[in-house]
Design a protein around this motif. Structure first.
Motif, mmCIF file in Angstrom:
data_model
loop_
_atom_site.group_PDB
_atom_site.id
_atom_site.type_symbol
_atom_site.label_atom_id
_atom_site.label_comp_id
_atom_site.label_asym_id
_atom_site.label_seq_id
_atom_site.Cartn_x
_atom_site.Cartn_y
_atom_site.Cartn_z
ATOM 1 N N ARG A 1 -41.216 23.507 -10.912
ATOM 2 C CA ARG A 1 -40.113 23.248 -9.999
ATOM 3 C C ARG A 1 -39.287 22.076 -10.537
ATOM 4 N NH1 ARG A 1 -43.109 22.343 -4.357
ATOM 5 N NH2 ARG A 1 -43.846 20.609 -5.591
ATOM 6 N N ILE A 2 -37.996 22.111 -10.264
ATOM 7 C CA ILE A 2 -37.100 21.030 -10.689
ATOM 8 C C ILE A 2 -36.598 20.293 -9.459
ATOM 9 C CG2 ILE A 2 -34.954 20.425 -11.854
ATOM 10 C CD1 ILE A 2 -35.275 22.875 -13.604
ATOM 11 N N PHE A 3 -36.712 18.966 -9.521
ATOM 12 C CA PHE A 3 -36.198 18.088 -8.484
ATOM 13 C C PHE A 3 -35.020 17.328 -9.089
ATOM 14 C CE2 PHE A 3 -40.249 19.227 -6.982
ATOM 15 C CZ PHE A 3 -40.402 18.857 -5.658
ATOM 16 N N TYR A 4 -33.901 17.319 -8.376
ATOM 17 C CA TYR A 4 -32.681 16.673 -8.874
ATOM 18 C C TYR A 4 -32.314 15.510 -7.955
ATOM 19 C CZ TYR A 4 -27.737 15.902 -9.763
ATOM 20 O OH TYR A 4 -26.532 15.328 -10.038
ATOM 21 N N ALA A 5 -31.809 14.423 -8.548
ATOM 22 C CA ALA A 5 -31.381 13.260 -7.757
ATOM 23 C C ALA A 5 -30.096 12.684 -8.326
ATOM 24 C CB ALA A 5 -32.458 12.189 -7.748
ATOM 25 N N SER A 6 -29.250 12.204 -7.417
ATOM 26 C CA SER A 6 -28.004 11.560 -7.822
ATOM 27 C C SER A 6 -27.485 10.683 -6.699
ATOM 28 C CB SER A 6 -26.947 12.622 -8.157
ATOM 29 O OG SER A 6 -25.732 12.001 -8.539
ATOM 30 N N ASN A 7 -26.775 9.633 -7.090
ATOM 31 C CA ASN A 7 -25.964 8.918 -6.115
ATOM 32 C C ASN A 7 -24.709 9.748 -5.919
ATOM 33 O OD1 ASN A 7 -27.816 6.833 -6.051
ATOM 34 N ND2 ASN A 7 -26.768 5.646 -7.615
ATOM 35 N N ILE A 8 -24.144 9.702 -4.736
ATOM 36 C CA ILE A 8 -22.950 10.494 -4.441
ATOM 37 C C ILE A 8 -21.961 9.621 -3.684
ATOM 38 C CG2 ILE A 8 -23.874 11.457 -2.284
ATOM 39 C CD1 ILE A 8 -22.498 14.129 -3.126
ATOM 40 N N ALA A 9 -20.680 9.812 -3.963
ATOM 41 C CA ALA A 9 -19.646 9.023 -3.277
ATOM 42 C C ALA A 9 -18.401 9.880 -3.113
ATOM 43 C CB ALA A 9 -19.351 7.738 -4.053
ATOM 44 N N ASP A 10 -17.448 9.674 -3.997
ATOM 45 C CA ASP A 10 -16.177 10.380 -3.897
ATOM 46 C C ASP A 10 -16.088 11.545 -4.872
ATOM 47 O OD1 ASP A 10 -15.290 8.609 -1.921
ATOM 48 O OD2 ASP A 10 -14.676 7.158 -3.435
ATOM 49 N N ASP A 11 -17.215 12.122 -5.195
ATOM 50 C CA ASP A 11 -17.242 13.231 -6.142
ATOM 51 C C ASP A 11 -16.410 14.396 -5.620
ATOM 52 O OD1 ASP A 11 -19.508 12.310 -8.114
ATOM 53 O OD2 ASP A 11 -20.220 11.910 -6.079
ATOM 54 N N SER A 12 -15.661 14.982 -6.506
ATOM 55 C CA SER A 12 -14.788 16.104 -6.160
ATOM 56 C C SER A 12 -15.611 17.331 -5.776
ATOM 57 C CB SER A 12 -13.903 16.405 -7.380
ATOM 58 O OG SER A 12 -13.676 17.747 -7.555
ATOM 59 N N TRP A 13 -15.069 18.121 -4.851
ATOM 60 C CA TRP A 13 -15.736 19.369 -4.483
ATOM 61 C C TRP A 13 -15.745 20.336 -5.654
ATOM 62 C CZ3 TRP A 13 -19.254 20.248 -1.131
ATOM 63 C CH2 TRP A 13 -19.329 19.445 0.017
ATOM 64 N N HIS A 14 -14.773 20.213 -6.573
ATOM 65 C CA HIS A 14 -14.779 21.060 -7.773
ATOM 66 C C HIS A 14 -16.027 20.744 -8.614
ATOM 67 C CE1 HIS A 14 -10.787 22.657 -7.092
ATOM 68 N NE2 HIS A 14 -10.365 21.422 -6.868
ATOM 69 N N THR A 15 -16.324 19.453 -8.758
ATOM 70 C CA THR A 15 -17.503 19.046 -9.521
ATOM 71 C C THR A 15 -18.776 19.493 -8.824
ATOM 72 O OG1 THR A 15 -16.296 17.129 -10.357
ATOM 73 C CG2 THR A 15 -18.692 17.061 -10.525
ATOM 74 N N LEU A 16 -18.853 19.254 -7.524
ATOM 75 C CA LEU A 16 -20.035 19.657 -6.761
ATOM 76 C C LEU A 16 -20.252 21.171 -6.846
ATOM 77 C CD1 LEU A 16 -19.471 17.369 -3.678
ATOM 78 C CD2 LEU A 16 -21.439 17.263 -5.215
ATOM 79 N N ALA A 17 -19.189 21.933 -6.676
ATOM 80 C CA ALA A 17 -19.304 23.397 -6.703
ATOM 81 C C ALA A 17 -19.681 23.910 -8.095
ATOM 82 C CB ALA A 17 -17.999 24.040 -6.235
ATOM 83 N N THR A 18 -19.144 23.271 -9.133
ATOM 84 C CA THR A 18 -19.485 23.673 -10.502
ATOM 85 C C THR A 18 -20.969 23.435 -10.774
ATOM 86 O OG1 THR A 18 -17.250 23.190 -11.282
ATOM 87 C CG2 THR A 18 -18.998 23.243 -12.943
ATOM 88 N N HIS A 19 -21.447 22.262 -10.381
ATOM 89 C CA HIS A 19 -22.873 21.957 -10.576
ATOM 90 C C HIS A 19 -23.738 22.925 -9.759
ATOM 91 C CE1 HIS A 19 -25.963 18.532 -11.286
ATOM 92 N NE2 HIS A 19 -26.587 19.692 -11.162
ATOM 93 N N ALA A 20 -23.339 23.154 -8.512
ATOM 94 C CA ALA A 20 -24.094 24.060 -7.639
ATOM 95 C C ALA A 20 -24.146 25.472 -8.212
ATOM 96 C CB ALA A 20 -23.487 24.067 -6.238
ATOM 97 N N ALA A 21 -23.050 25.933 -8.778
ATOM 98 C CA ALA A 21 -23.021 27.285 -9.351
ATOM 99 C C ALA A 21 -23.913 27.384 -10.586
ATOM 100 C CB ALA A 21 -21.588 27.673 -9.699
ATOM 101 N N GLU A 22 -23.870 26.375 -11.438
ATOM 102 C CA GLU A 22 -24.657 26.405 -12.674
ATOM 103 C C GLU A 22 -26.165 26.346 -12.383
ATOM 104 O OE1 GLU A 22 -24.839 26.813 -16.848
ATOM 105 O OE2 GLU A 22 -23.216 27.103 -15.430
#
Length: 169
Positions: A1-22
């Motif tokens: 299993r893979i566990f992912y962690a990040s700080n988040i702030a003003d990240d663009s929804w384009h970036t979030l959606a791209t990461h989520a899709a990949e």
């Protein structure tokens, strides 16, 4: 299993959606941490409070139908300002990431699982993530020192610092 962690702030929804899709369906748990202040000590509004539209979108299944997504909040009370008034930016960032590691533990991470800490815009390819999950990688075998990364992703990076930001964010 893979566990992912990040700080988040003003990240663009384009970036979030791209990461989520990949990474769709590949992460077991995503532990994000949002702060009420920028690294330059500027107060900021939380985007991902429990009842926010952004939080509902982030936890709507965009990361996969069984991926557990959490956003914990780091409340900055000024404890990361040194005696000369300067910031202790990296200590604050590390403290935020510690919150994410605690979330991994709460979600049942074991020594057999993989943890990936990065920024939301740092995305490994789907093929690489699948290889991590299925291949025998010597750096991930049990009994190794877990105090430092066993594998680091590298690419062309354009670095900056909080003092270089021209807007008050």
């Amino acid at each position: 299993r893979i566990f992912y962690a990040s700080n988040i702030a003003d990240d663009s929804w384009h970036t979030l959606a791209t990461h989520a899709a990949e990474a769709h369906g590949l992460y077991h748990t995503i532990a994000l941490v949002e702060s009420n202040a920028t690294l330059k000590r500027t107060p900021r509004s939380l985007r991902f409070s429990p009842d926010a539209v952004n939080m509902r979108a982030l936890t709507s299944g965009i990361w996969g139908p069984t991926t557990n997504v959490f956003v914990d909040t780091f409340y900055d009370t000024g404890q990361f300002i040194n005696s000369t008034g300067g910031n202790k930016d990296l200590i604050q960032e590390e403290t935020q990431r510690d919150l994410a590691m605690n979330r991994w533990v709460k979600q049942g991470m074991t020594p057999e699982d993989l943890g990936f800490v990065g920024d939301v815009d740092e995305v490994f390819s789907r093929d690489f993530l699948l290889a991590l999950m299925t291949c025998d990688i010597p750096q991930f075998r049990s009994g190794q020192d877990c105090k430092r990364p066993k594998v680091s992703g590298k690419t062309l990076v354009f670095e900056t610092a909080p003092d270089c930001v021209t807007e008050n964010r």
